[in-house]
Design an enzyme around this catalytic site. Structure first.
Site, PDB file in Angstrom:
ATOM      1  N   CYS A   9       0.870  -1.186   0.000  1.00 26.95           N
ATOM      2  CA  CYS A   9       0.000   0.000   0.000  1.00 26.95           C
ATOM      3  C   CYS A   9       0.903   1.232   0.000  1.00 26.95           C
ATOM      4  O   CYS A   9       2.078   1.137  -0.373  1.00 26.95           O
ATOM      5  CB  CYS A   9      -0.968  -0.024   1.183  1.00 26.95           C
ATOM      6  SG  CYS A   9      -0.188  -0.019   2.818  1.00 26.95           S
ATOM      7  N   ASN A  12       2.327   1.384   4.362  1.00 29.17           N
ATOM      8  CA  ASN A  12       2.628   0.101   5.022  1.00 29.17           C
ATOM      9  C   ASN A  12       2.332   0.144   6.523  1.00 29.17           C
ATOM     10  O   ASN A  12       3.021  -0.507   7.322  1.00 29.17           O
ATOM     11  CB  ASN A  12       4.084  -0.330   4.751  1.00 29.17           C
ATOM     12  CG  ASN A  12       4.409  -1.771   5.142  1.00 29.17           C
ATOM     13  OD1 ASN A  12       5.537  -2.084   5.516  1.00 29.17           O
ATOM     14  ND2 ASN A  12       3.439  -2.662   5.070  1.00 29.17           N
ATOM     15  N   CYS A  14      -1.370   0.633   7.386  1.00 30.03           N
ATOM     16  CA  CYS A  14      -2.803   0.327   7.498  1.00 30.03           C
ATOM     17  C   CYS A  14      -3.193  -0.899   6.661  1.00 30.03           C
ATOM     18  O   CYS A  14      -3.337  -2.000   7.191  1.00 30.03           O
ATOM     19  CB  CYS A  14      -3.665   1.529   7.090  1.00 30.03           C
ATOM     20  SG  CYS A  14      -3.420   2.988   8.138  1.00 30.03           S
ATOM     21  N   ARG A  15      -3.377  -0.700   5.357  1.00 29.31           N
ATOM     22  CA  ARG A  15      -3.949  -1.763   4.522  1.00 29.31           C
ATOM     23  C   ARG A  15      -3.037  -2.965   4.317  1.00 29.31           C
ATOM     24  O   ARG A  15      -3.470  -4.116   4.522  1.00 29.31           O
ATOM     25  CB  ARG A  15      -4.366  -1.182   3.161  1.00 29.31           C
ATOM     26  CG  ARG A  15      -5.500  -0.190   3.262  1.00 29.31           C
ATOM     27  CD  ARG A  15      -5.645   0.616   1.985  1.00 29.31           C
ATOM     28  NE  ARG A  15      -4.509   1.504   1.784  1.00 29.31           N
ATOM     29  CZ  ARG A  15      -4.315   2.257   0.720  1.00 29.31           C
ATOM     30  NH1 ARG A  15      -5.175   2.213  -0.276  1.00 29.31           N
ATOM     31  NH2 ARG A  15      -3.269   3.048   0.639  1.00 29.31           N
ATOM     32  N   SER A  16      -1.790  -2.743   3.895  1.00 31.64           N
ATOM     33  CA  SER A  16      -0.949  -3.904   3.588  1.00 31.64           C
ATOM     34  C   SER A  16      -0.555  -4.723   4.822  1.00 31.64           C
ATOM     35  O   SER A  16      -0.536  -5.959   4.739  1.00 31.64           O
ATOM     36  CB  SER A  16       0.270  -3.531   2.733  1.00 31.64           C
ATOM     37  OG  SER A  16       1.120  -2.633   3.396  1.00 31.64           O
ATOM     38  N   ASP A 127      -8.207   3.870   0.954  1.00 34.08           N
ATOM     39  CA  ASP A 127      -7.258   4.353   1.960  1.00 34.08           C
ATOM     40  C   ASP A 127      -8.048   4.867   3.170  1.00 34.08           C
ATOM     41  O   ASP A 127      -8.786   5.839   3.057  1.00 34.08           O
ATOM     42  CB  ASP A 127      -6.432   5.479   1.319  1.00 34.08           C
ATOM     43  CG  ASP A 127      -5.387   6.042   2.261  1.00 34.08           C
ATOM     44  OD1 ASP A 127      -5.430   5.720   3.466  1.00 34.08           O
ATOM     45  OD2 ASP A 127      -4.540   6.811   1.783  1.00 34.08           O
TER      46      ASP A 127
END
Ligand code: 4NP
Length: 159
Positions: A9, A12, A14-16, A127
């Site tokens: 993401c 690195n 939150c999402r990934s 995001d």
């Protein structure tokens, strides 16, 4: 050799890392920890060394009972060789990754995470950074769906 997955993401945090931790949970549950391994990275260097965002850690724990771990690092060119499949959370991440592969040598290794969803129709993992709790919880749901599809895909690839 284990099959290696890299989730990417922007930051690195939150999402990934959420994708990596959910995927590791599913891999362990399936007894495949020796054959599939995961890592995550950000296209930016903004948060290098930081642990996952607390809001994402809380969402992963409350929705799935998963404890998040890891520290942010930046995506690097050698990741193209080191991983079998690179999962971009959104189109901007996808384009920023492919920008580092001008000859298109590794193009086939890079995919959008939402390609593996079977219950959700969103094409990108939004995001959540500047939004509220709700956004983080939605990301967890979406990633859980994508990770389940991804696990089936990898198992098929290995067969
Ligand atoms: P991520 O979320 O890409 O899912 O880790 C973000 C983290 C940090 C920022 C943006 C998105 N930021 O602008 O610092």
């Amino acid at each position: 050799m284990p099959y290696k997955l890299l989730f990417v993401c922007l930051g690195n945090i939150c999402r990934s890392p959420a994708a990596e931790n959910i995927m590791n949970y599913l891999i362990e549950e399936a007894g495949l920890s020796d054959t599939i391994v995961c890592d995550s990275a950000g296209t930016s260097s903004y948060h290098v060394g930081s642990p996952p965002d607390r809001r994402m850690t809380v969402a992963a724990n409350s929705k799935l009972g998963i404890k998040m771990c890891g520290h942010a690092r930046q995506f690097k060119r050698s990741d193209f060789q080191d991983f079998d499949l690179i999962l971009a959370m959104d189109k901007e991440n996808y384009n920023n990754i492919l920008y580092l592969d001008p000859n298109g040598q590794y193009r086939e290794k890079v995919r959008l995470m939402c390609d593996f969803c079977s219950h959700h129709t969103l094409k990108e993992v939004p995001d959540p950074y500047y939004g509220g709790t709700d956004g983080f919880e939605k990301v967890i749901d979406l990633l859980n769906d994508a990770c389940e599809g991804l696990l089936k895909y990898v198992i098929k690839q290995q067969a």
